[in-house]
Design an enzyme around this catalytic site. Structure first.
Site, PDB file in Angstrom:
ATOM      1  N   THR A 171      45.961  45.948  47.009  1.00 14.46           N
ATOM      2  CA  THR A 171      46.603  46.591  45.861  1.00 14.46           C
ATOM      3  C   THR A 171      47.895  45.800  45.690  1.00 14.46           C
ATOM      4  OG1 THR A 171      47.751  48.176  47.245  1.00 14.46           O
ATOM      5  CG2 THR A 171      45.661  48.914  46.302  1.00 14.46           C
ATOM      6  N   HIS A 172      48.320  45.598  44.465  1.00 13.32           N
ATOM      7  CA  HIS A 172      49.497  44.757  44.176  1.00 13.32           C
ATOM      8  C   HIS A 172      49.331  43.339  44.726  1.00 13.32           C
ATOM      9  CE1 HIS A 172      51.535  48.640  43.305  1.00 13.32           C
ATOM     10  NE2 HIS A 172      50.863  49.047  44.376  1.00 13.32           N
ATOM     11  N   LYS A 299      42.228  16.941  44.995  1.00 12.48           N
ATOM     12  CA  LYS A 299      41.979  18.128  44.182  1.00 12.48           C
ATOM     13  C   LYS A 299      40.501  18.402  43.913  1.00 12.48           C
ATOM     14  CE  LYS A 299      44.475  20.609  42.409  1.00 12.48           C
ATOM     15  NZ  LYS A 299      45.359  20.478  41.264  1.00 12.48           N
ATOM     16  N   GLU A 306      37.976  28.951  35.414  1.00 12.13           N
ATOM     17  CA  GLU A 306      39.197  28.816  34.612  1.00 12.13           C
ATOM     18  C   GLU A 306      38.873  28.849  33.110  1.00 12.13           C
ATOM     19  OE1 GLU A 306      42.496  26.010  36.227  1.00 12.13           O
ATOM     20  OE2 GLU A 306      40.606  25.281  37.023  1.00 12.13           O
TER      21      GLU A 306
END
Ligand code: ARG
Length: 475
Positions: A171-172, A299, A306
């Site tokens: 949560t958060h 990468k 996305e």
């Protein structure tokens, strides 16, 4: 002012040959206006459904005695030929004929002469276009339903095989309590289950036939609206001719469905993006769903999720376009409505692509169980379990909360989880703690104890996955 000038300056180049309303006009439509008002470049996508609607209309006209049987036969046969020509690319579309409806009607008249001119009896492009989009969208909705079901099936299967895999629940975005990965994926499925329901509801409200409403007030010919409606697979004919030609609620509803679906897919995408990062490492995506960087050799970017996240913007935009298009429109049809098509087409295309992307990706997600487990262990995720344990041993919950808070503070200073403390250390915070505490301080014990419908225990997740699968199999 500038616009007026350009309209005048192109006037001499006028080539419009559209004769559909020629009688009333003293001068031909300006070339710029013809281009500006034309929609054929995008609405030709409706041709198949436009022809289906015309065939149903012609057959109804002959059954009602408005045209003869042989005229209807001739019209229907030629419409079928036109459909074939469009299929094979042999048909020439022209902007001069404005839209898909007039291009097809003009071709019909061109090919069979006078009889072709009878097709438009008792109808208008206003009820024609309202019918076409409904027919077209209905087919797309059916395809999208299948894609959605297939994605759900893949998610449920993933949840089923990962019903024991432990991860931190958040949560958060802070570690909260341990959950099973299967439970998390079933949460995604619940979102999609509601989306499916919304899509079905939208189809039901949409499946009524506007044909026969003509321009706005109906027609004086003895038409049989029930005949066309049933023939075209609609549940019934619409109730009010004014509403029928102007209503685009069904498109708004579809785009609302799509917007909520994309919001859901964007949440899932966001989680995949986070989980594949070096900071989480909960899952990996196969290389085929990712791309590299032209400058940073290390990468591997999660492009597919996305992009789904990004495409949410255009789908929300399309919904706002349609809402704004319809806002304050007086009854009945207005040319504004021609602007409904591109947002609908774009939404359908985007939804199908995004569902496909997720359906391909879901079974290919590689789960890093060890990393998930370690992450669940690191954030004192069983603190609530210790508090609940103390409550069972007789402490009021608020006191238990306080005791555990102190134990966690000690753990932070020592860099040790609650399960890594000795019994002596734990009893120093409360004498109510005894040896059996270690059963609940483990991650396995914690998830196992949440053993109720909707809970995260492996047994519950397993049966929730079975129930979810049964639901989609019974659709
Ligand atoms: N192309 C038009 C549309 O998409 C068809 C209906 C035109 N009707 C009219 N009265 N101008 O809305």
């Amino acid at each position: 002012m500038t616009e007026q000038k350009s309209i005048k300056s192109t006037h001499s180049k006028f080539k419009n040959t559209n004769q559909s309303w020629g009688g009333r006009f003293n001068e031909p439509v300006d070339a710029f206006v013809a281009r500006f008002t034309a929609s054929v470049n995008f609405d030709k996508r409706l041709y198949e459904h436009d022809i289906l609607g015309s065939i149903a209309h012609a057959s109804m006209l002959s059954d009602s005695g408005v045209i003869s049987e042989s005229e209807a036969k001739q019209i229907i046969e030629e419409l079928q030929n036109i459909a074939k020509d469009i299929d094979t690319g042999a048909f020439t579309w022209t902007e001069d004929l404005e839209d898909v409806h007039m291009n097809i009607e003009a071709a019909l008249i061109d090919r069979i002469g006078k009889v072709g001119k009878k097709l438009h009896t008792g109808r208008s492009r206003n009820d024609q276009v309202a019918t076409d989009i409904r027919l077209w969208l209905r087919d797309e909705i059916d395809e999208i339903s299948t894609l959605l079901t297939s994605l759900q099936e893949k998610m449920i299967n993933l949840a089923d095989s990962e019903h024991q895999t432990i991860m931190p629940g958040f949560t958060h975005l802070q570690t909260a309590q341990p959950v099973t990965f299967g439970h998390h994926i079933l949460a995604w499925n619940e979102m999609l289950e509601r989306d499916y329901g919304r899509l079905k509801d939208c189809r039901v409200r949409m499946n009524q036939c506007p044909l026969g409403s003509a321009a706005l007030a109906g027609t004086s010919y003895p038409i049989d609206r029930h005949h066309t409606a049933i023939n075209l697979g609609f549940d019934k004919a619409t109730e009010n001719s004014l509403d029928s030609v102007s209503d685009r609620d069904f498109a708004i509803e579809f785009c609302s469905f799509a917007s909520i679906l994309l919001t859901h897919l964007s949440r899932m995408s966001e989680e995949l993006i986070l989980w594949t990062s070096a900071q989480f490492q909960f899952v990996s995506l196969p290389d085929r769903f990712c791309t590299g960087s032209s400058i940073m050799p290390q990468k591997k970017n999660p492009d597919v999720p996305e992009l789904v996240r990004g495409k949410t913007g255009r789908v929300h935009g399309n919904l706002v376009s349609l809402l704004t298009l319809m806002k304050s429109q007086p009854l009945a049809y207005n040319k504004d409505n021609q602007e409904d098509k591109e947002p609908i087409f774009d939404t359908v295309d985007t939804v199908k692509d995004c569902l496909r992307a997720f359906a391909d990706m879901t079974p290919a997600i590689q789960i890093n169980k060890k990393e998930m487990f370690e992450a669940a262990k690191s954030g004192f995720s069983t603190a609530t379990d210790l508090a609940d344990y103390l409550v069972i041993k007789g402490l009021p919950f608020r006191d238990a909360h306080d005791v555990v808070g102190k134990a966690v503070a000690f753990g932070i200073s020592e860099n040790r989880d609650l399960s890594e403390m000795t019994l002596d250390e734990l009893t120093s915070f409360s004498s109510n703690i005894s040896e059996d505490v270690f059963d609940i301080l483990t991650l396995e014990g914690s998830v196992k104890s949440r053993d109720h419908v909707g809970g995260t225990s492996p047994d519950q997740v397993k049966s929730a996955a079975e129930r979810a699968l049964l639901k989609i199999q019974n659709r």
